[in-house]
Design a protein around this motif. Structure first.
Motif, short mmCIF file in Angstrom:
data_model
loop_
_atom_site.label_atom_id
_atom_site.label_comp_id
_atom_site.label_asym_id
_atom_site.label_seq_id
_atom_site.Cartn_x
_atom_site.Cartn_y
_atom_site.Cartn_z
N ILE A 1 0.93 -1.11 -0.41
CA ILE A 1 -0.08 0.16 -0.02
C ILE A 1 1.33 1.04 0.26
O ILE A 1 1.71 1.37 1.04
CB ILE A 1 -0.47 0.26 1.00
CG1 ILE A 1 -2.18 -1.34 1.54
CG2 ILE A 1 -1.46 1.41 0.93
CD1 ILE A 1 -2.37 -1.80 0.09
N THR A 2 -0.02 2.02 -0.66
CA THR A 2 1.22 3.01 -1.18
C THR A 2 1.20 4.57 -0.75
O THR A 2 -0.54 4.92 -1.41
CB THR A 2 2.02 3.31 -2.35
OG1 THR A 2 2.66 1.96 -3.25
CG2 THR A 2 3.14 4.82 -2.55
N LEU A 3 0.83 5.85 0.14
CA LEU A 3 0.17 6.86 -0.06
C LEU A 3 0.74 7.52 -0.73
O LEU A 3 2.09 8.26 -0.53
CB LEU A 3 0.55 7.09 1.73
CG LEU A 3 -0.02 6.03 2.62
CD1 LEU A 3 0.29 6.89 3.89
CD2 LEU A 3 -1.42 5.99 2.44
N PRO A 4 0.58 8.17 -2.08
CA PRO A 4 0.96 9.07 -3.00
C PRO A 4 1.39 10.56 -2.40
O PRO A 4 2.21 11.21 -2.39
CB PRO A 4 -0.16 9.50 -3.93
CG PRO A 4 -0.85 8.24 -3.43
CD PRO A 4 -1.46 8.01 -2.08
N LYS A 5 1.50 11.05 -1.48
CA LYS A 5 1.02 12.08 -0.68
C LYS A 5 2.85 12.49 -0.55
O LYS A 5 3.40 13.49 -0.26
CB LYS A 5 0.29 13.11 0.30
CG LYS A 5 -0.81 12.87 -0.74
CD LYS A 5 -2.23 13.99 0.27
CE LYS A 5 -3.28 14.25 0.19
NZ LYS A 5 -4.30 14.87 0.67
N THR A 6 3.28 11.54 0.55
CA THR A 6 4.32 10.95 0.83
C THR A 6 5.40 9.86 0.49
O THR A 6 6.07 10.19 1.05
CB THR A 6 3.93 10.67 2.50
OG1 THR A 6 3.62 9.56 2.43
CG2 THR A 6 3.01 11.73 2.66
N GLY A 7 4.62 9.91 -0.38
CA GLY A 7 5.23 8.01 -0.89
C GLY A 7 5.98 7.07 0.30
O GLY A 7 6.86 6.01 -0.29
N GLU A 8 5.28 7.16 1.31
CA GLU A 8 5.36 6.30 2.19
C GLU A 8 4.84 4.68 1.49
O GLU A 8 3.38 4.57 1.05
CB GLU A 8 5.01 6.73 3.81
CG GLU A 8 5.36 7.75 4.02
CD GLU A 8 3.91 8.40 5.02
OE1 GLU A 8 5.08 7.84 6.21
OE2 GLU A 8 4.02 9.48 4.82
N THR A 9 5.41 3.60 2.31
CA THR A 9 4.47 2.34 2.41
C THR A 9 4.19 0.97 2.94
O THR A 9 5.70 1.65 4.01
CB THR A 9 5.74 1.56 1.28
OG1 THR A 9 6.79 1.60 1.28
CG2 THR A 9 5.77 2.31 -0.09
N ALA A 10 3.40 0.60 2.67
CA ALA A 10 3.21 -0.78 4.17
C ALA A 10 2.73 -2.04 3.26
O ALA A 10 1.77 -2.10 2.20
CB ALA A 10 2.38 -0.36 5.15
N ASP A 11 3.56 -2.87 4.09
CA ASP A 11 4.28 -4.00 3.02
C ASP A 11 2.51 -5.63 4.10
O ASP A 11 3.27 -5.46 5.24
CB ASP A 11 4.92 -4.78 2.72
CG ASP A 11 5.75 -3.70 1.85
OD1 ASP A 11 5.57 -3.02 0.81
OD2 ASP A 11 7.17 -4.15 1.59
N PHE A 12 1.96 -6.29 3.44
CA PHE A 12 1.56 -7.01 4.25
C PHE A 12 1.35 -8.09 3.83
O PHE A 12 1.68 -8.23 1.99
CB PHE A 12 0.09 -6.49 3.83
CG PHE A 12 -0.74 -5.29 4.49
CD1 PHE A 12 -0.98 -5.41 5.69
CD2 PHE A 12 -0.14 -4.53 3.82
CE1 PHE A 12 -0.79 -3.74 6.91
CE2 PHE A 12 -0.74 -3.37 4.76
CZ PHE A 12 -0.96 -3.21 6.00
N THR A 13 1.82 -9.84 4.02
CA THR A 13 2.53 -10.48 3.88
C THR A 13 0.72 -11.42 2.94
O THR A 13 0.14 -11.59 3.82
CB THR A 13 3.29 -11.46 4.39
OG1 THR A 13 4.21 -10.95 4.94
CG2 THR A 13 3.50 -12.95 3.77
N ILE A 14 1.64 -11.60 1.55
CA ILE A 14 -0.20 -12.48 1.65
C ILE A 14 0.42 -14.32 1.43
O ILE A 14 1.62 -14.76 0.68
CB ILE A 14 -0.05 -12.67 -0.16
CG1 ILE A 14 -0.44 -11.53 -0.77
CG2 ILE A 14 -1.26 -13.32 -0.78
CD1 ILE A 14 -1.10 -10.94 -1.88
N THR A 15 -0.38 -15.36 1.64
CA THR A 15 0.53 -16.90 2.15
C THR A 15 -0.68 -17.96 1.55
O THR A 15 -1.93 -17.64 1.72
CB THR A 15 0.43 -16.99 3.45
OG1 THR A 15 1.91 -16.33 4.12
CG2 THR A 15 1.41 -18.00 3.67
#
Length: 683
Positions: free
Chosen positions: A119-133
């Motif tokens: 997931i990316t926040l366009p305003k800041t370029g920050e990302t958060a990752d979530f694992t798919i199994t």
């Protein structure tokens, strides 16, 4: 249906948060992981591509929550996940949740696989990752090691340790890695052989142990990965002593060497010793020298190699038996033993107040043949050691008393001894039976009566137990006892019914002894050092000797088959007592119906009607009571209940038979005869 669920969730979130996102602070940027969440939190699929709930795809609501202020702009993408697809699903247009995700997964016919939802926040370029199994049709990786430790290695000359492994993954994927800081340990991996060989350098520190972890993996992150750890510990360069040799038969060779107890530079071992070599080593490595032999002057002599060990001196023990060995070593600056400055000393381990060897001259002995072609040496009179002149008010055991039912205690436990119930020797008023010379007591010729407790512990009691109900003096069931020849025996209650089913054969006896070691335990008790209280194995072998003797004296034949545990406990041992008695059974004061073989005197066992001392009724069944009997304690747990604690006994009345039973009360059946047998090695 999906829109409804998402709408409800969005409404709940909207009720909790208000306002708009104000961008720009470093704190906001650093807290991306806390601001971005998905629901459900876990993204997982089965091998067929469906979710754990059985849905064809997974729907996930994305929520942005920067410290209570809603942020509505975000993008999503799958990273390294070509086996799944992603599309958006627009949620309610209330500004709380801008949109949701829908992930569809292909079927997986291989191993478990993982991917990433970013997931990316366009305003800041920050990302958060979530694992798919996603699980696979193929099983997850397995990895089994022959040991995961802790593996212990010596400081000097540490032996290599081989660990085997098994896995369901290709062996090409197996790896083994030692921690980066643990360069003292190496691990050699042989995938084809399925082994890991651990080798350590020497640890020269006299104080510091070293520890390492070996991480072993099988499989890959992309398929399925199994990880195991082996803990390794290397001892500090502290001197240890290991002992073996023909003089320590329980540890006769190097492979079975015993590690001695250590207290600084003093080492100790309680063990059975006999004449032979006693060798010490500071290393567990088979070919490591020098080693050291104990010498008769209490010193150590260095052995430079195997040839020197083969010709090492032997220690001579006047009597084989339990000893406490103490070795004090001296070390030089290189931490090496200096044998000429080191010393060794043996101290016998013996029962308190046991009869000293100096008294043995007063006891006739005889060797009786056993079925296996060996012999056992018996004292051919009952033990009559009273503890010596230094013994206090109450002696070990009691002399023999005439009459019947001389008086005893009715209470469960006495608070004060009654002089009317004790012999003069034990501070009482009852006179002992004398020999015709009027000077020698009969007990000094035929044997005294001893309580079970003092028989086994050496604690004097004048042949009287302190209560009606007492436990086995050496401990309850499950207690491990080291007997006089160093065998460790776990105590257990044994009943006649436990033994009567064994075949009356050598194989049946061997099975009984293997399953019930108490049958053969050699407990010294108050017998002299090097001797023990006759056990069930000894009585069985005596029955065999009687059966052989009865072939010559045929008036009371004894079948050899009686010399077996099964036969001894199934019925009376027919005619055996007739061959054991001394001629005094035929004296006028005894019951004239007493049966005695014409071969009894030649057999020479000299069994005398000593009677017993009972807690409740006093002395009874003794030499002139008119109802004579012989009772002898057998040191093996018998009936054991809340209301009865018993040993075994061998006994006879005036009939020809000898009887063995499991109901000789430890408390109530207080005083009985004790017969001693010379120790023999049965290991």
């Amino acid at each position: 249906m999906r829109k409804t669920i998402m709408g409800l969730l969005a409404t709940a979130v909207a009720a909790m948060f208000t306002g708009c996102y104000e961008s720009g602070t470093d704190a906001d940027i650093q807290a991306t992981a806390a601001r971005v969440s998905i629901s459900p939190a876990a993204i997982s699929f089965n091998a067929d591509g469906r979710t754990s709930d059985g849905a064809a795809f997974g729907t996930y609501i994305v929520t942005i929550n920067p410290y209570g202020k809603m942020y509505t702009g975000w993008d999503a993408a799958l990273v390294g996940t070509d086996w799944a697809t992603l599309d958006y699903h627009t949620a309610s247009p209330d500004g709380v949740v801008e949109k949701a995700l829908r992930i569809t997964c292909a079927a997986n016919t291989h191993y478990k696989r993982t991917g990433t939802l970013r997931i990316t926040l366009p305003k800041t370029g920050e990302t958060a990752d979530f694992t798919i199994t996603q699980t696979g049709l193929k099983p997850d990786a397995t990895l089994d090691l022959s040991t995961e430790g802790p593996v212990e290695m010596m400081a000097i000359d540490p032996a290599e340790v081989t660990v085997t492994f098994e896995t369901n993954m290709p062996v090409s994927t197996v790896t083994a890695q030692v921690g980066k800081e643990d360069d003292w340990l190496t691990c050699t991996l042989d995938r084809d052989a399925g082994t890991l060989v651990l080798a350590a350098s020497e640890n020269l520190s006299p104080t510091d142990t070293r520890e390492a972890t070996v991480t072993v993996t099988a499989g890959t992150e992309d398929t399925s990965l199994a990880t195991r750890e082996i803990k390794v510990r290397q001892l500090a360069n502290v001197t240890y002593l290991f002992i073996f040799g023909s003089g320590v038969p329980h540890h006769a060779d190097f492979d079975n060497a015993a590690q001695m107890d250590k207290n600084d530079l003093v080492f100790g071992l309680k063990q059975y010793f006999r004449s032979g070599k006693v060798i010490l080593s500071t290393s567990r490595t088979p070919d490591s020298y020098p080693r050291y032999a104990l010498t008769s002057d209490g010193k150590l002599t260095a052995l430079a190699d195997a040839a020197a060990e083969a010709s090492a001196p032997e220690l001579a023990f006047d009597i084989a038996g339990l000893n406490n060995l103490q070795v004090t070593i001296a070390l030089d600056e290189a931490n090496t033993v200096v044998p000429e400055n080191s010393t060794a000393a043996f101290t016998r381990i013996s029962t308190l107040n046991s009869m000293p060897e100096s008294e043995l001259a007063n006891y006739p002995t005889k060797e009786y043949a056993t079925r296996d072609g060996k012999t056992k040496t018996w004292m051919t009179t009952g033990l009559h050691w009273n503890g010596g002149a230094s013994m206090g008010t109450y002696k070990l055991g009691s002399g023999l008393v005439g009459g019947s039912k001389t008086g005893g205690y009715d209470e469960a436990e006495y608070t004060m001894r009654n002089p009317a119930f004790d012999t003069e020797e034990n501070g009482g008023t009852i006179k002992e039976l004398m020999m015709p010379d009027g000077v020698t007591t009969r007990a000094s010729v035929y044997g005294r009566l001893y309580s079970s407790y003092e028989t086994l512990t050496g604690d004097p009691a004048g042949a009287l137990s302190s209560a009606l109900l007492m436990s086995f003096p050496l401990g309850g069931a499950g207690t491990v006892v080291i007997d006089a020849v160093g065998n460790a025996v776990t105590l257990e209650p044994l009943l006649k019914n436990d033994l009567k089913g064994y075949a009356a054969t050598a194989d049946g006896d061997a099975q009984a002894e293997a399953e019930h070691p108490s049958l053969t335990m050699q407990l010294q008790g108050i017998c002299p050092y090097g001797w023990h209280i006759a056990n069930m194995s000894d009585w069985r072998d005596l029955l065999y000797a009687v059966s052989e003797s009865s072939k010559t004296y045929t008036d009371y034949p004894v079948a050899a088959s009686l010399a077996s545990y099964g036969a001894m406990t199934s019925a009376n041992s027919t005619n055996v007592a007739a061959h054991l008695r001394c001629k005094e059974w035929l004296d006028a004061e005894f019951n004239p119906a007493t049966v005695i073989s014409n071969g009894a005197e030649a057999f020479g066992f000299n069994l005398y009607p000593q009677g017993w001392r009972l807690y409740k009724s006093g002395y009874d069944y003794s030499a002139n009571s008119g109802n004579v009997r012989f009772y002898c304690l057998v040191p093996m747990m018998g009936q054991t209940t809340a209301s009865k604690k018993a040993l075994w006994r061998a006994y006879c009345t005036t009939s020809a038979d000898l009887v063995f039973d499991d109901g000789f009360d430890i408390g109530n059946g207080s005083g009985a005869a004790v017969r001693c047998v010379k120790n023999y090695e049965n290991f």
